[in-house]
Design an enzyme around this catalytic site. Structure first.
Site, PDB file in Angstrom:
ATOM      1  N   HIS A  78      12.142  -6.878   8.829  1.00  0.00           N
ATOM      2  CA  HIS A  78      12.181  -5.478   9.288  1.00  0.00           C
ATOM      3  C   HIS A  78      10.827  -4.781   9.068  1.00  0.00           C
ATOM      4  N   THR A 138      21.503  -7.520  33.473  1.00  0.00           N
ATOM      5  CA  THR A 138      22.013  -8.228  32.298  1.00  0.00           C
ATOM      6  C   THR A 138      23.011  -7.307  31.588  1.00  0.00           C
ATOM      7  N   PRO A 156      25.993   2.116  10.325  1.00  0.00           N
ATOM      8  CA  PRO A 156      25.223   1.166   9.510  1.00  0.00           C
ATOM      9  C   PRO A 156      23.731   1.502   9.462  1.00  0.00           C
ATOM     10  N   TYR A 174      11.148 -10.655  19.252  1.00  0.00           N
ATOM     11  CA  TYR A 174      10.954  -9.663  20.330  1.00  0.00           C
ATOM     12  C   TYR A 174       9.487  -9.263  20.425  1.00  0.00           C
ATOM     13  N   GLU A 192      14.004  -8.411  27.729  1.00  0.00           N
ATOM     14  CA  GLU A 192      15.005  -8.388  26.665  1.00  0.00           C
ATOM     15  C   GLU A 192      14.381  -7.474  25.617  1.00  0.00           C
ATOM     16  N   ASN A 232      11.549   5.081  22.035  1.00  0.00           N
ATOM     17  CA  ASN A 232      12.079   6.078  22.979  1.00  0.00           C
ATOM     18  C   ASN A 232      13.519   6.415  22.641  1.00  0.00           C
ATOM     19  N   LYS A 271       6.656  -9.851  23.390  1.00  0.00           N
ATOM     20  CA  LYS A 271       5.935  -8.759  24.076  1.00  0.00           C
ATOM     21  C   LYS A 271       4.419  -8.937  23.873  1.00  0.00           C
ATOM     22  N   THR A 314      12.510 -14.340  29.459  1.00  0.00           N
ATOM     23  CA  THR A 314      12.317 -13.129  30.271  1.00  0.00           C
ATOM     24  C   THR A 314      10.963 -12.474  30.012  1.00  0.00           C
ATOM     25  N   THR A 336       5.030  -2.285  23.952  1.00  0.00           N
ATOM     26  CA  THR A 336       5.561  -1.617  22.772  1.00  0.00           C
ATOM     27  C   THR A 336       4.540  -1.575  21.635  1.00  0.00           C
ATOM     28  N   ASP A 337       4.721  -0.619  20.739  1.00  0.00           N
ATOM     29  CA  ASP A 337       3.877  -0.557  19.537  1.00  0.00           C
ATOM     30  C   ASP A 337       4.173  -1.718  18.581  1.00  0.00           C
ATOM     31  N   GLU A 338       5.337  -2.384  18.781  1.00  0.00           N
ATOM     32  CA  GLU A 338       5.736  -3.425  17.824  1.00  0.00           C
ATOM     33  C   GLU A 338       4.799  -4.630  17.846  1.00  0.00           C
TER      34      GLU A 338
HETATM   35  P1  NAD Z   1      16.597  -1.994  28.323  1.00  0.00           P
HETATM   36  O1  NAD Z   1      17.107  -3.185  27.591  1.00  0.00           O
HETATM   37  O2  NAD Z   1      17.406  -0.756  28.334  1.00  0.00           O
HETATM   38  O3  NAD Z   1      16.330  -2.395  29.847  1.00  0.00           O
HETATM   39  C1  NAD Z   1      15.774  -3.627  30.212  1.00  0.00           C
HETATM   40  C2  NAD Z   1      16.191  -3.914  31.651  1.00  0.00           C
HETATM   41  O4  NAD Z   1      15.592  -5.164  32.036  1.00  0.00           O
HETATM   42  C3  NAD Z   1      17.701  -4.059  31.845  1.00  0.00           C
HETATM   43  O5  NAD Z   1      18.117  -3.271  32.924  1.00  0.00           O
HETATM   44  C4  NAD Z   1      17.906  -5.542  32.132  1.00  0.00           C
HETATM   45  O6  NAD Z   1      18.980  -5.795  33.018  1.00  0.00           O
HETATM   46  C5  NAD Z   1      16.566  -5.902  32.762  1.00  0.00           C
HETATM   47  N1  NAD Z   1      16.269  -7.337  32.618  1.00  0.00           N
HETATM   48  C6  NAD Z   1      16.402  -8.111  31.514  1.00  0.00           C
HETATM   49  N2  NAD Z   1      16.071  -9.381  31.794  1.00  0.00           N
HETATM   50  C7  NAD Z   1      15.689  -9.406  33.103  1.00  0.00           C
HETATM   51  C8  NAD Z   1      15.216 -10.427  33.962  1.00  0.00           C
HETATM   52  N3  NAD Z   1      15.092 -11.691  33.553  1.00  0.00           N
HETATM   53  N4  NAD Z   1      14.900 -10.095  35.229  1.00  0.00           N
HETATM   54  C9  NAD Z   1      15.040  -8.815  35.671  1.00  0.00           C
HETATM   55  N5  NAD Z   1      15.501  -7.818  34.904  1.00  0.00           N
HETATM   56  C10 NAD Z   1      15.819  -8.105  33.637  1.00  0.00           C
HETATM   57  O7  NAD Z   1      15.147  -1.738  27.758  1.00  0.00           O
HETATM   58  P2  NAD Z   1      14.303  -0.369  27.657  1.00  0.00           P
HETATM   59  O8  NAD Z   1      14.495   0.212  26.320  1.00  0.00           O
HETATM   60  O9  NAD Z   1      14.535   0.430  28.862  1.00  0.00           O
HETATM   61  O10 NAD Z   1      12.814  -0.975  27.692  1.00  0.00           O
HETATM   62  C11 NAD Z   1      12.136  -1.147  28.935  1.00  0.00           C
HETATM   63  C12 NAD Z   1      10.746  -1.701  28.654  1.00  0.00           C
HETATM   64  O11 NAD Z   1      10.019  -0.783  27.851  1.00  0.00           O
HETATM   65  C13 NAD Z   1      10.730  -3.027  27.908  1.00  0.00           C
HETATM   66  O12 NAD Z   1       9.698  -3.816  28.454  1.00  0.00           O
HETATM   67  C14 NAD Z   1      10.415  -2.649  26.479  1.00  0.00           C
HETATM   68  O13 NAD Z   1       9.738  -3.693  25.823  1.00  0.00           O
HETATM   69  C15 NAD Z   1       9.524  -1.444  26.692  1.00  0.00           C
HETATM   70  N6  NAD Z   1       9.527  -0.468  25.598  1.00  0.00           N
HETATM   71  C16 NAD Z   1      10.704   0.067  25.151  1.00  0.00           C
HETATM   72  C17 NAD Z   1      10.688   1.034  24.146  1.00  0.00           C
HETATM   73  C18 NAD Z   1      11.967   1.652  23.622  1.00  0.00           C
HETATM   74  O14 NAD Z   1      11.915   2.349  22.618  1.00  0.00           O
HETATM   75  N7  NAD Z   1      13.106   1.453  24.258  1.00  0.00           N
HETATM   76  C19 NAD Z   1       9.470   1.436  23.597  1.00  0.00           C
HETATM   77  C20 NAD Z   1       8.284   0.855  24.062  1.00  0.00           C
HETATM   78  C21 NAD Z   1       8.328  -0.080  25.094  1.00  0.00           C
HETATM   79  O1  DAU Z   2       8.901   0.722  18.731  1.00  0.00           O
HETATM   80  C1  DAU Z   2       9.307   0.485  20.052  1.00  0.00           C
HETATM   81  C2  DAU Z   2      10.536  -0.372  20.045  1.00  0.00           C
HETATM   82  O2  DAU Z   2      11.590   0.453  19.591  1.00  0.00           O
HETATM   83  C3  DAU Z   2      10.869  -0.992  21.394  1.00  0.00           C
HETATM   84  O3  DAU Z   2       9.839  -1.864  21.756  1.00  0.00           O
HETATM   85  C4  DAU Z   2      12.195  -1.746  21.331  1.00  0.00           C
HETATM   86  O4  DAU Z   2      12.540  -2.232  22.615  1.00  0.00           O
HETATM   87  C5  DAU Z   2      13.266  -0.793  20.848  1.00  0.00           C
HETATM   88  O5  DAU Z   2      14.485  -1.484  20.696  1.00  0.00           O
HETATM   89  C6  DAU Z   2      12.851  -0.157  19.511  1.00  0.00           C
HETATM   90  O6  DAU Z   2      12.857  -1.141  18.440  1.00  0.00           O
HETATM   91  P1  DAU Z   2      13.442  -0.769  16.987  1.00  0.00           P
HETATM   92  O7  DAU Z   2      13.807  -2.014  16.303  1.00  0.00           O
HETATM   93  O8  DAU Z   2      12.541   0.181  16.285  1.00  0.00           O
HETATM   94  O9  DAU Z   2      14.744   0.074  17.459  1.00  0.00           O
HETATM   95  P2  DAU Z   2      16.262   0.073  16.957  1.00  0.00           P
HETATM   96  O10 DAU Z   2      16.918   1.232  17.629  1.00  0.00           O
HETATM   97  O11 DAU Z   2      16.896  -1.251  17.059  1.00  0.00           O
HETATM   98  O12 DAU Z   2      16.097   0.430  15.409  1.00  0.00           O
HETATM   99  C7  DAU Z   2      15.431   1.604  14.983  1.00  0.00           C
HETATM  100  C8  DAU Z   2      15.388   1.569  13.458  1.00  0.00           C
HETATM  101  O13 DAU Z   2      16.722   1.742  12.963  1.00  0.00           O
HETATM  102  C9  DAU Z   2      14.901   0.262  12.889  1.00  0.00           C
HETATM  103  O14 DAU Z   2      14.136   0.529  11.717  1.00  0.00           O
HETATM  104  C10 DAU Z   2      16.175  -0.495  12.517  1.00  0.00           C
HETATM  105  C11 DAU Z   2      17.138   0.624  12.173  1.00  0.00           C
HETATM  106  N1  DAU Z   2      18.569   0.387  12.493  1.00  0.00           N
HETATM  107  C12 DAU Z   2      18.885  -0.031  13.741  1.00  0.00           C
HETATM  108  C13 DAU Z   2      20.193  -0.239  14.106  1.00  0.00           C
HETATM  109  C14 DAU Z   2      20.544  -0.731  15.487  1.00  0.00           C
HETATM  110  C15 DAU Z   2      19.545   0.654  11.552  1.00  0.00           C
HETATM  111  O15 DAU Z   2      19.241   1.070  10.409  1.00  0.00           O
HETATM  112  N2  DAU Z   2      20.847   0.445  11.895  1.00  0.00           N
HETATM  113  C16 DAU Z   2      21.220   0.000  13.135  1.00  0.00           C
HETATM  114  O16 DAU Z   2      22.438  -0.189  13.382  1.00  0.00           O
END
Ligand code: NAD
Ligand code: DAU
Length: 348
Positions: A288, A36, A209, A154, A84, A184, A158, A100, A129-131
């Site tokens: 938020h 994607t 922002p 989101y 997503e 992460n 999850k 998804t 996720t912790d969310e």
């Molecule tokens: P990301 O958005 O970077 O990666 C998601 C991947 O999934 C992408 O490569 C996308 O192409 C693929 N994808 C999306 N829809 C799809 C579909 N229908 N079929 C197959 N592939 C598809 O996300 P990320 O940050 O790497 O997160 C990975 C996982 O870890 C997620 O399940 C997320 O909920 C979880 N997670 C993320 C965080 C974080 O902070 N990023 C924390 C805790 C858990």
């Molecule tokens: O907690 C785990 C989650 O962390 C994962 O499950 C999600 O996939 C991952 O996207 C992340 O979610 P958050 O919403 O916490 O992450 P994000 O980076 O979007 O935002 C982090 C914090 O920063 C949140 O409080 C919103 C704020 N923010 C975010 C953006 C993009 C801003 O203040 N400005 C911004 O432009």
């Protein structure tokens, strides 16, 4: 043994594929990803020709495609990361998250159960996720007993997927493990999430922002530590159990953004503090969540895991990585992402 890693071309997935190929010299890794706007083969460039790695482009919500992967690659284990993943996008287009994250996870569960009927030694690891637990106030931490209370589309999607995983274990006996992790950061994170947004904008001299007053708190974990925890839970976690993972590194968004901007200044040889002028407080994200924090006592006591990279060190590594991968940053930001970004930030 062959492990199917869904979401392999995303941020955590691509780091995980690299980690597993090194950690498990006897296992094959089959990466599966729809590619994607958030998934890019350039994230896997250095392992695309690895003899134990195969990449398959496919949709987790497409039953035929998922069944084919199980049949053709003799999959013994699943580490399910495809999703997503961006909260802001879920506010604008929630149905993509239902499709998804909810339907996709359920299709995967169904096909795994079908392919593994009567088989021993298989495992489905759902990465969450912790969310799903909702928002904390100033005190307390989430743990494995916290009641679910998701607030965004989101996190609701999850949470639903976590429940389906549990249901497949209880009802059909599928051997599952679930992990719920905090925020992460690190190499290959798509430039829509806070840290890479700050880095890319600071480098371009654009406003940075910060939602609301920047008082919301997140707990940050370096992606390499998350990959280590995932592999450990996959190998040693008890079937049917959940493990909470976190960095023990809480920061308000404003403090974190300041640290990232200072790291960018330092890495560029600019006077530290210069880029802080770019910070702009903007309209808050609807719904938020105020604070996330994780009690990691269970994974620490039962599996001996704990984070190894502190926030200052992890941010320095991450900023260095982004500064030396400017072409990657350009390449991954396609039209779909730019359109969303213009519209989302244009309204704030
Ligand atoms: P990301 O958005 O970077 O990666 C998601 C991947 O999934 C992408 O490569 C996308 O192409 C693929 N994808 C999306 N829809 C799809 C579909 N229908 N079929 C197959 N592939 C598809 O996300 P990320 O940050 O790497 O997160 C990975 C996982 O870890 C997620 O399940 C997320 O909920 C979880 N997670 C993320 C965080 C974080 O902070 N990023 C924390 C805790 C858990
Ligand atoms: O907690 C785990 C989650 O962390 C994962 O499950 C999600 O996939 C991952 O996207 C992340 O979610 P958050 O919403 O916490 O992450 P994000 O980076 O979007 O935002 C982090 C914090 O920063 C949140 O409080 C919103 C704020 N923010 C975010 C953006 C993009 C801003 O203040 N400005 C911004 O432009």
């Amino acid at each position: 043994m062959a492990i199917l890693v869904t979401g392999a071309a995303g941020f955590i997935g691509s780091n995980l594929v690299r980690h597993l190929l090194e950690r498990w010299p006897d296992r094959r890794i089959v990466g599966y990803d729809l590619l994607t706007y958030a998934g890019h083969l350039s994230n896997l460039a250095d392992v695309m020709d690895h003899p134990r790695h195969t990449f398959v482009r496919g949709d987790v919500a497409d039953r035929e495609s998922v069944a084919k992967v199980f049949a053709e690659h003799d999959i013994d284990g699943v580490m399910h990361l495809a999703a997503e993943s961006h909260v802001d996008r879920s506010i604008v287009d929630p149905m993509a998250f239902v499709r998804t994250n909810v339907v996709g996870t359920t299709v995967l569960l169904q096909e795994a159960a079908r392919a593994w009927e009567g088989r021993e030694g298989v495992r489905f690891h759902h990465v969450s996720t912790d969310e799903v637990f909702g928002a904390l106030g100033a005190e307390g931490r989430f743990d494995e007993h916290t009641a679910y209370g998701p607030n965004s589309p989101y996190s609701a999607s999850k949470a639903a997927s976590d429940h389906f995983v549990r249901a497949w274990h209880e009802t059909y006996g599928l051997p599952v493990v679930v992990t719920n992790c905090t925020n992460n950061y690190g190499p290959y994170q798509f430039p829509e999430k806070l840290i890479p947004v700050v880095v890319t904008r600071a480098l371009a001299g654009e406003r940075v922002p910060v939602y609301g007053r920047g008082e919301n708190v997140r707990d940050w974990l370096y992606v390499g530590d998350h990959c280590d925890a995932l592999a450990l839970v996959f190998e040693e976690g008890a079937t049917g159990e959940t493990y909470c993972i976190g960095g023990d590194a809480e920061a308000t968004n404003l403090d974190l953004v300041g640290m990232v901007l200072d790291a960018v200044d330092g890495a560029r040889g600019a006077a530290v503090g210069t880029s802080r002028e770019l910070i702009e407080f903007v309209t808050d994200r609807p719904g938020h969540d105020f604070r996330y924090a994780m009690d990691i006592a269970k994974i620490r006591a039962e599996l001996g895991w704990e984070p190894s990279v502190g926030l200052a060190e992890g941010l320095a590594r991450t900023v260095d990585w982004y500064l030396s991968h400017r072409e990657w940053m350009e390449e991954v930001q396609g039209d779909q992402h730019r359109e969303f970004t213009d519209s989302w930030y244009g309204k704030r």
